[in-house]
Design an enzyme around this catalytic site. Structure first.
Site, PDB file in Angstrom:
ATOM      1  N   VAL A 121       0.868  -1.182   0.000  1.00 49.25           N
ATOM      2  CA  VAL A 121       0.000   0.000   0.000  1.00 49.25           C
ATOM      3  C   VAL A 121       0.899   1.224   0.000  1.00 49.25           C
ATOM      4  O   VAL A 121       1.727   1.397   0.898  1.00 49.25           O
ATOM      5  CB  VAL A 121      -0.936   0.002   1.234  1.00 49.25           C
ATOM      6  CG1 VAL A 121      -1.853   1.213   1.195  1.00 49.25           C
ATOM      7  CG2 VAL A 121      -1.742  -1.287   1.275  1.00 49.25           C
ATOM      8  N   GLU A 141      17.426  -9.087  24.984  1.00 48.95           N
ATOM      9  CA  GLU A 141      17.251 -10.480  24.559  1.00 48.95           C
ATOM     10  C   GLU A 141      18.345 -10.888  23.575  1.00 48.95           C
ATOM     11  O   GLU A 141      18.932 -11.967  23.680  1.00 48.95           O
ATOM     12  CB  GLU A 141      15.864 -10.652  23.929  1.00 48.95           C
ATOM     13  CG  GLU A 141      14.773 -10.610  24.983  1.00 48.95           C
ATOM     14  CD  GLU A 141      13.354 -10.530  24.427  1.00 48.95           C
ATOM     15  OE1 GLU A 141      13.189 -10.443  23.199  1.00 48.95           O
ATOM     16  OE2 GLU A 141      12.415 -10.553  25.246  1.00 48.95           O
TER      17      GLU A 141
END
Ligand SMILES: Cc1cc2nc3c(=O)[nH]c(=O)nc-3n(C[C@H](O)[C@H](O)[C@H](O)COP(=O)(O)OP(=O)(O)OC[C@H]3O[C@@H](n4cnc5c(N)ncnc54)[C@H](O)[C@@H]3O)c2cc1C
Length: 417
Positions: A78, A169
């Protein structure tokens, strides 16, 4: 019968949940995404660090929505939204809508230094995760063949920029790869001597968590060998170094987990955006003056009842997706929309093998208990995937045995500079 056409842009947490909530309702739904899969981003770093395969955390949108007869999935980029004409400009052609739910997410921000991206990739897509995995594994391979001591040290230095949950992480997983997974696999180099440096611009890592949990996270990182540096602002990134003002850290692998910017599609709306490019929305998630257009997830700037901005988290996007679908149906049937209320069920971040920090219902958790809570929540939310228990098993096995097995394979060395 000519049913109203609802277009959903983005098949991430927000868009997919909106489309699912619209399934079986008296509307025609088109879900557009530039990729053909839904991606479980919270486990991306597991792919980047070779603990999971790409297919473990991605599910084809078509198969997830197979039974939703009124939902059409289209692979499309889009490019713009024309609010006045109620039309979307796509990579090929245009698409008209009666109601629009925008859920195009967010990408990386390099704070005006987009040229750093080539040297310091961020983690957002499967391609990013596989590229990071490639760079990490090839750094060890190159170090094994390198005869120049300084260059070998740079190859064995891994810098993660940004001490939020993703950075924490990643740094934890990188340290464990060097200290455990591949510790005995090389003959010339000693992987356990590799440096993993986590740079955070602010005063502490995991700034969104209570201070006591930030401290615990930092201690846990340091225990597994990560060098944590707070108040460290990166001023330059090159092919072989990171600069903190006048200080140079030589590193061949730099990973970016510092900045987030909403999807560029937001800029085509012609409304005022915040500094991260997010779209400010009304309490019912619509754009001011356009009740037929709702913006959700990482792309939107939404406040809670106390006026605080909602964080860019999967549960926010999921709940907003369902709520946006409900408000679209309400408006189409002449009922007033309802304001969105976020139900915060907790925040968590892992630090490495069997360690995490979490705040659940106001209760602070850390260590193994927090990690088990994290594991449970993440597996339960793996929607539509091959077999969430198979993923759980594979992953738990890799953790227990320190194996990354076949996933340590990568392609040929390509120099970046
Ligand atoms: C590495 C990482 C770890 C994370 N860990 C956690 C965690 O542990 N817990 C947690 O709660 N949250 C976590 N998050 C945040 C969470 O993933 C996001 O908040 C959530 O994905 C936002 O959902 P969304 O629907 O707004 O956007 P996304 O899930 O990003 O989906 C956006 C979709 O839009 C599509 N799209 C974008 N632009 C276009 C376009 N122009 N045309 C067509 N399609 C387009 C994209 O392909 C994508 O599929 C993490 C994020 C990352 C990157």
């Amino acid at each position: 019968m000519n049913l109203p056409h609802v277009v959903v842009v983005g098949g991430g947490f927000g868009g997919l949940n909106a489309a699912r909530a619209l399934a079986g309702q008296p509307v025609r739904v088109t879900l557009l995404d530039r990729r053909n899969h839904h991606l479980f981003q919270p486990l991306l770093y597991q792919v980047a660090t070779a603990a999971l395969n790409a297919s473990d955390i991605a599910a084809p949108l078509r198969s997830v929505l197979r039974r939703a007869g009124n939902v059409t999935v289209l692979l499309a980029e889009v490019e713009r939204v024309d609010l006045g004409a109620r039309r979307l400009g796509l990579d090929r052609g245009e698409l008209a809508y009666d109601a629009l739910i925008l859920a195009a997410g967010a990408g990386h921000s390099y704070f005006g230094h987009e040229d750093w991206e080539v040297f310091a990739p961020g983690l957002k897509t499967l391609e990013d995760a596989l590229e990071i995995r490639r760079r990490v594994l090839l750094a060890y391979e190159s170090a094994e063949r390198e005869t120049d001591g300084a260059e070998q040290k740079a190859l064995l230095t891994f810098v993660v920029v940004g001490g939020g949950p993703t950075g924490v992480e990643l740094a934890g997983a990188l340290a464990e790869i060097s200290r455990q997974t591949i510790a005995r696999d090389f003959r010339v180099i000693d992987p356990t001597g590799a440096r993993v440096i986590l740079l955070e611009g602010g005063a502490r890592v995991l700034a969104a968590f209570p201070e006591s949990l930030s401290r615990r996270a930092q201690n846990a990182l340091e225990q597994i060998g990560v060098e944590v540096r707070a108040r460290a602002t990166v001023t330059r990134v090159t092919a072989d170094a990171v600069w903190l003002g006048g200080e140079q850290i030589r590193a061949r692998t730099v990973l970016w987990a510092a900045g987030v910017a909403a999807a560029p599609l937001a800029r085509t709306l012609g409304v005022e955006l915040d500094r991260s490019g997010r779209v400010p929305v009304e309490p019912d998630l619509s754009i001011p003056g356009h009740p037929e257009v709702l913006v959700i997830g990482d792309m939107s700037l939404c406040r809670d009842e106390k006026g605080a901005h909602l964080p860019g988290l999967a549960p926010v996007a999921i709940q907003q997706g369902r709520h946006a679908a409900d408000n679209v149906l309400r408006r189409l049937s002449g009922r007033p929309p309802r304001p969105f209320r976020y139900r915060d069920r907790g925040t968590m971040a892992t630090i490495g093998r069997a360690k995490a920090v979490a705040v659940i219902g106001g209760v602070k958790l850390s260590g193994l208990v927090a990690w088990l809570a994290w594991l449970f929540v993440h597996i339960m939310f793996l929607i539509g995937f091959r077999n969430r228990f198979l993923v759980l098993f594979e992953w738990a096995w890799a953790y227990l045995t320190w194996q990354r097995g076949a996933r340590l394979i990568t392609g040929p060395w390509r120099r970046r500079d």
